[in-house]
Design an enzyme around this catalytic site. Structure first.
Site, PDB file in Angstrom:
ATOM      1  N   ASP A  40     -15.785 -66.136  -3.756  1.00  0.00           N
ATOM      2  CA  ASP A  40     -16.018 -66.176  -2.309  1.00  0.00           C
ATOM      3  C   ASP A  40     -15.962 -67.611  -1.789  1.00  0.00           C
ATOM      4  OD1 ASP A  40     -16.263 -63.496  -2.304  1.00  0.00           O
ATOM      5  OD2 ASP A  40     -18.465 -63.457  -2.210  1.00  0.00           O
ATOM      6  N   LEU A  86      12.092 -35.658  -9.784  1.00  0.00           N
ATOM      7  CA  LEU A  86      12.182 -35.421 -11.220  1.00  0.00           C
ATOM      8  C   LEU A  86      12.236 -33.935 -11.526  1.00  0.00           C
ATOM      9  CD1 LEU A  86       9.431 -37.907 -12.422  1.00  0.00           C
ATOM     10  CD2 LEU A  86      11.879 -38.127 -12.808  1.00  0.00           C
ATOM     11  N   GLU A 121       4.989 -42.327 -19.366  1.00  0.00           N
ATOM     12  CA  GLU A 121       4.068 -42.942 -18.395  1.00  0.00           C
ATOM     13  C   GLU A 121       3.243 -41.866 -17.711  1.00  0.00           C
ATOM     14  OE1 GLU A 121       6.686 -44.759 -15.580  1.00  0.00           O
ATOM     15  OE2 GLU A 121       7.703 -45.938 -17.123  1.00  0.00           O
ATOM     16  N   LYS A 123       1.994 -39.637 -14.875  1.00  0.00           N
ATOM     17  CA  LYS A 123       2.581 -39.277 -13.583  1.00  0.00           C
ATOM     18  C   LYS A 123       1.435 -39.277 -12.571  1.00  0.00           C
ATOM     19  CE  LYS A 123       5.762 -36.146 -11.320  1.00  0.00           C
ATOM     20  NZ  LYS A 123       4.995 -35.899 -10.109  1.00  0.00           N
ATOM     21  N   ASP A 125      -0.687 -39.022  -9.296  1.00  0.00           N
ATOM     22  CA  ASP A 125      -0.608 -38.103  -8.171  1.00  0.00           C
ATOM     23  C   ASP A 125      -0.908 -38.866  -6.881  1.00  0.00           C
ATOM     24  OD1 ASP A 125      -0.220 -35.751  -6.942  1.00  0.00           O
ATOM     25  OD2 ASP A 125      -2.050 -34.783  -7.643  1.00  0.00           O
ATOM     26  N   TYR A 233       5.990 -48.778 -11.505  1.00  0.00           N
ATOM     27  CA  TYR A 233       6.590 -48.056 -12.626  1.00  0.00           C
ATOM     28  C   TYR A 233       8.099 -48.233 -12.764  1.00  0.00           C
ATOM     29  CZ  TYR A 233       7.150 -44.259  -9.123  1.00  0.00           C
ATOM     30  OH  TYR A 233       7.446 -43.517  -8.017  1.00  0.00           O
ATOM     31  N   LYS A 322       4.801 -31.528 -16.941  1.00  0.00           N
ATOM     32  CA  LYS A 322       3.707 -31.126 -16.043  1.00  0.00           C
ATOM     33  C   LYS A 322       2.571 -30.521 -16.850  1.00  0.00           C
ATOM     34  CE  LYS A 322       5.064 -31.758 -11.718  1.00  0.00           C
ATOM     35  NZ  LYS A 322       4.633 -31.204 -10.501  1.00  0.00           N
ATOM     36  N   CYS A 418      -9.557  -7.448  14.332  1.00  0.00           N
ATOM     37  CA  CYS A 418      -8.914  -8.725  14.035  1.00  0.00           C
ATOM     38  C   CYS A 418      -9.942  -9.850  14.200  1.00  0.00           C
ATOM     39  CB  CYS A 418      -7.730  -8.967  14.970  1.00  0.00           C
ATOM     40  SG  CYS A 418      -7.063 -10.644  14.806  1.00  0.00           S
ATOM     41  N   CYS A 421      -8.773 -12.003  17.508  1.00  0.00           N
ATOM     42  CA  CYS A 421      -8.775 -11.501  18.880  1.00  0.00           C
ATOM     43  C   CYS A 421      -9.648 -10.264  19.071  1.00  0.00           C
ATOM     44  CB  CYS A 421      -7.349 -11.208  19.337  1.00  0.00           C
ATOM     45  SG  CYS A 421      -6.609  -9.822  18.455  1.00  0.00           S
ATOM     46  N   CYS A 436      -3.054  -6.702  12.689  1.00  0.00           N
ATOM     47  CA  CYS A 436      -3.598  -6.810  14.028  1.00  0.00           C
ATOM     48  C   CYS A 436      -2.426  -6.438  14.945  1.00  0.00           C
ATOM     49  CB  CYS A 436      -4.048  -8.243  14.309  1.00  0.00           C
ATOM     50  SG  CYS A 436      -4.277  -8.541  16.077  1.00  0.00           S
ATOM     51  N   CYS A 441      -2.232 -11.754  20.261  1.00  0.00           N
ATOM     52  CA  CYS A 441      -3.308 -12.345  19.456  1.00  0.00           C
ATOM     53  C   CYS A 441      -3.019 -13.840  19.257  1.00  0.00           C
ATOM     54  CB  CYS A 441      -3.359 -11.639  18.105  1.00  0.00           C
ATOM     55  SG  CYS A 441      -4.402 -12.450  16.895  1.00  0.00           S
TER      56      CYS A 441
HETATM   57  S1  IVH Z   1       9.848 -42.380 -11.770  1.00  0.00           S
HETATM   58  C1  IVH Z   1      13.632 -41.258 -11.539  1.00  0.00           C
HETATM   59  N1  IVH Z   1       7.456 -42.779 -12.744  1.00  0.00           N
HETATM   60  O1  IVH Z   1       6.772 -38.613  -9.245  1.00  0.00           O
HETATM   61  C2  IVH Z   1      12.663 -41.895 -10.748  1.00  0.00           C
HETATM   62  N2  IVH Z   1       7.670 -41.386 -10.829  1.00  0.00           N
HETATM   63  O2  IVH Z   1       8.860 -36.388  -8.974  1.00  0.00           O
HETATM   64  C3  IVH Z   1      11.570 -41.007 -10.291  1.00  0.00           C
HETATM   65  N3  IVH Z   1       5.560 -40.518  -9.974  1.00  0.00           N
HETATM   66  O3  IVH Z   1       8.244 -39.345  -6.201  1.00  0.00           O
HETATM   67  C4  IVH Z   1      10.323 -41.724 -10.205  1.00  0.00           C
HETATM   68  N4  IVH Z   1       4.267 -41.475 -11.458  1.00  0.00           N
HETATM   69  O4  IVH Z   1       5.973 -40.286  -6.617  1.00  0.00           O
HETATM   70  C5  IVH Z   1       8.175 -42.167 -11.799  1.00  0.00           C
HETATM   71  N5  IVH Z   1       5.401 -43.224 -13.712  1.00  0.00           N
HETATM   72  C6  IVH Z   1       6.120 -42.622 -12.755  1.00  0.00           C
HETATM   73  C7  IVH Z   1       5.535 -41.824 -11.754  1.00  0.00           C
HETATM   74  C8  IVH Z   1       6.359 -41.212 -10.801  1.00  0.00           C
HETATM   75  C9  IVH Z   1       4.309 -40.701 -10.389  1.00  0.00           C
HETATM   76  C10 IVH Z   1       5.971 -39.666  -8.827  1.00  0.00           C
HETATM   77  C11 IVH Z   1       6.756 -40.373  -7.771  1.00  0.00           C
HETATM   78  C12 IVH Z   1       8.002 -39.572  -7.536  1.00  0.00           C
HETATM   79  C13 IVH Z   1       7.686 -38.298  -8.234  1.00  0.00           C
HETATM   80  C14 IVH Z   1       8.932 -37.741  -8.861  1.00  0.00           C
END
Ligand code: IVH
Length: 683
Positions: A40, A86, A121, A123, A125, A233, A322, A418, A421, A436, A441
């Protein structure tokens, strides 16, 4: 410059380096070298010196993360390079199949036995972002948008302490695009929601929504109050001189430049190694302080990536593993019912709030009456709730221990009135749904208007705006939308002169939607997107369509006898005729502009698409066929001229073979269209 100024300039430069350095240690490396007070002190000294010498303030100074003025609008910006999506894999088998597909593809390109290395890597969200640096300074941050064009949110990304305003290098490239994910950490999300609840404000549904809402704020001060985080990434577009052999080297370089790159990203040498690593991420999922919905697996070698290329919107060289959905047990408190756009009542579950996959769930969809009956749910009992990645939570079944009790509560029934309405509901003969019957409505109208706005692609007219305009009594039917004025809208909270004018322009712009789209948008039972287009092509004008008998309607591809009856009755309805007349008067398109059936090289031919084509999306293929005068329908019959089959084609392909209908692949279709060798997707 006086000697005094030059020493101030030097000290300012020194302090910026120190503040950047310690901020990076703290926010990115999670490994501070000095305490908060010492930090700071440096920051305050810098701030004071800059206040005394405002001419020395530059945008990349760490004091300038929160810019002064809110922006008036989010500006649309074209990406330097398309942002892709992807393909998914949901099992080890699908992952192996992906690797096999790459091997076959490369073999066809003359590359036998490629030595694959992979990078796995998390993924994250959140939201994909493109950050652009020129000569080492952050000049632009753009959301993914539709992949081609995103929105400029630089003012908000600057507030994220983890995002460098200046690259940490003495020799920055002239141009560098960094791609990554902006997200809200779970602790930050919880704290934000608690603050909002305490202040009587609405809470966010999940960290992703909350990050999305924050990134799109106009006022950077609001973004600064809602802590966002970032993981880099991918190296995107870069000027000459920036080159690596592998993706992983790129990640290491990004880390050197000051970006947060996940420390647990590994290079993997084998399929088994990839599967094992995906499973490890899955196990760790619950203990991370940010949400992930899978693992992204990428081919490490950049030359191989280049050779593999892109299909449609997806690179061949990467895949998203996934995670399976997460479930939880909670009590079903009650069942609510909402009328859909045709009055059909849809049940939804009200739940004792429960944590599923990092999100608190209070409501879950139950689809329809049949779904509810099939699941055999009872109010007051424990149920299993499932949340799959980014989709709406669902109630799956009663919890195992309740289902075979003898003293279960009664089966839930649809309401006799309903809920919106109050009109007595009824169950039309032969229908599985309670409806309904009130065409007026508000619940039904709301759904119809929302559907219209989405179908006509009206930017900025979402659920919220439709509700507001309805409550104000401004809109009852879709035609009323075209009578809204910017002056009128600008008087309401949440709108300014600019956003009101934009909305009115977007509504006006929707008048250019083609006839088939309008037919879909007005909400005719049984008329979806494709049927709307087919009816437009078949009848050419609304007058011909309105004059058509059920038999005439049945001549339309994809329209069977039952559908023809329903569509005929719907088009004969007085309110529907009035709406059509109204919209026509307002200048919407009620004539078909494309080639007539009987014109164009594919005239008189009917196509059915199935499976995934290598290069064309389904919409692109449909558009190409229709532009050549052909028709596209959903199911295979003897009348079908061709079935166009791609990967994982299912029963439609089997039907084609059974009925002796010719089957084409994508190349065959393009040949038929006289487009061999053309860049199909550029069509
Ligand atoms: S690579 C080929 N790497 O996933 C390039 N995407 O479905 C595509 N996402 O819209 C992106 N983590 O928002 C990549 N380590 C990661 C990721 C990543 C999250 C998301 C990204 C993209 C979506 C693709």
């Amino acid at each position: 410059m006086s000697p005094h100024d030059s020493s101030a300039a030097e000290r300012i430069a020194e302090l910026r380096r120190l503040v950047d350095h310690h901020s990076h240690r703290y926010h990115v490396l999670d490994d501070p070298e000095i305490g908060d007070a010492a930090y700071d002190a440096l920051y305050n000294e810098l701030k004071a010196l800059e206040e005394a010498h405002p001419e020395l303030i530059t945008p990349e100074s760490p004091t300038q993360r929160v810019g002064e003025a809110p922006v008036s609008d989010l500006v649309k910006v074209a990406h330097l390079q398309r942002m892709l999506s992807l393909a998914n894999a949901r099992s080890a088998e699908e992952l192996r199949a992906w690797i096999q597909r790459m091997r076959s593809f490369l073999a066809r390109e003359g590359i036998e036995n490629p030595a694959f290395q992979f990078v796995a890597e998390p993924k994250i969200d959140g939201l994909a972002m493109s950050l652009v640096y020129e000569d080492g300074l952050l000049v632009r941050a753009v959301t993914r948008g539709n992949g081609e064009i995103g929105e400029d949110v630089t003012h908000n990304l600057r507030t994220i302490a983890q995002v460098p305003l200046r690259l940490s290098t003495d020799a920055p490239p002239a141009l560098l695009e960094v791609r990554g994910e902006v997200y809200m950490s779970l602790p930050d999300f919880q704290a934000l929601n608690e603050r909002r609840a305490a202040a009587g404000e609405s809470t966010f549904m999940n960290p992703r929504n909350s990050a999305a809402g924050t990134v799109r704020q106009l006022d950077p001060r609001l973004a600064a109050e809602r802590p966002l985080s970032f993981w880099a990434y991918q190296v995107g577009v870069a000027s000459d001189g920036v080159s690596f052999a592998t993706h992983h080297e790129g990640l290491l370089w990004l880390r050197e430049l000051g970006f947060p790159v996940n420390p647990d990203i590994r290079v993997l040498e084998s399929e088994d190694g990839v599967v094992a690593q995906c499973e490890r991420w899955e196990q760790r999922r619950g203990s991370l302080d940010f949400e992930i919905d899978g693992v992204v697996v990428k081919v490490n070698d950049l030359e191989l990536q280049r050779r593999l290329g892109v299909v449609g919107r997806e690179p061949r060289w990467a895949i998203a593993w996934k995670f399976p959905p997460t479930t939880a047990v909670t009590t079903l408190l009650d069942i609510g019912w909402n009328p859909g756009k045709f009055g059909d009542l849809h049940p939804y579950a009200m739940l004792e709030p429960v944590h599923v996959g990092g999100v608190t769930v209070k409501l879950a969809t139950l689809h329809n009456e049949e779904d509810l009956a099939r699941k055999d749910l009872r109010i007051g009992e424990e149920v299993i709730v499932l949340r799959a990645g980014d989709v709406i939570p669902q109630v799956v079944s009663p919890a195992p221990h309740v289902a075979d009790r003898s003293d279960r509560p009664p089966k839930p029934r649809p309401p006799s009135e309903c809920p919106v309405c109050g009109t007595p509901t009824r169950k039309p003969e032969g229908s599985v749904f309670t409806i309904c019957p009130n065409r007026d409505c508000a619940g039904r109208r709301w759904q119809l208007l929302k559907h219209f706005a989405a179908a006509m692609d009206i930017d900025g007219l979402g659920e919220k705006q439709v509700s507001l305009f309805m409550e104000l009594g401004w809109i009852r039917t879709a035609a009323d939308l075209y009578r809204l004025t910017a002056e009128q809208i600008a008087t309401r909270e949440g709108f300014g002169a600019v956003s009101a004018a934009k909305l009115v322009a977007a509504i006006e712009h929707s008048k250019r939607q083609p006839f088939g789209r309008v037919l879909y948008a007005v909400g005719i039972e049984e008329v979806g997107d494709v049927t709307g287009r087919n009816l437009a092509q078949q009848f050419r004008s609304i007058d011909a369509l309105l004059a058509a008998s059920p038999d005439d309607l049945e001549q339309t591809p994809g329209v069977g006898p039952k559908m023809a009856q329903v569509i005929h009755a719907q088009l004969a309805d007085e309110a529907m005729r009035a709406l059509i007349a109204d919209l026509r008067e307002l200048g919407l398109r009620f004539e078909e502009a494309g080639p007539a059936p009987g014109e164009g090289p594919l005239a008189g031919q009917t196509f059915v698409l199935t499976g995934t084509l290598p290069d064309l999306t389904r919409e692109q293929a449909t558009a190409l066929i229709m532009a050549a005068g052909g028709k596209v329908t959903g199911s295979v019959s003897r009348r079908t001229s061709y079935v166009v089959a791609g990967e994982s084609a299912g029963s439609k392909l089997a039907n084609a073979e059974r009925l002796g209908v010719s089957v084409l692949d994508e190349a065959g279709l393009l040949a038929l269209l006289g487009r061999e060798g053309a860049d199909a997707t550029g069509a």
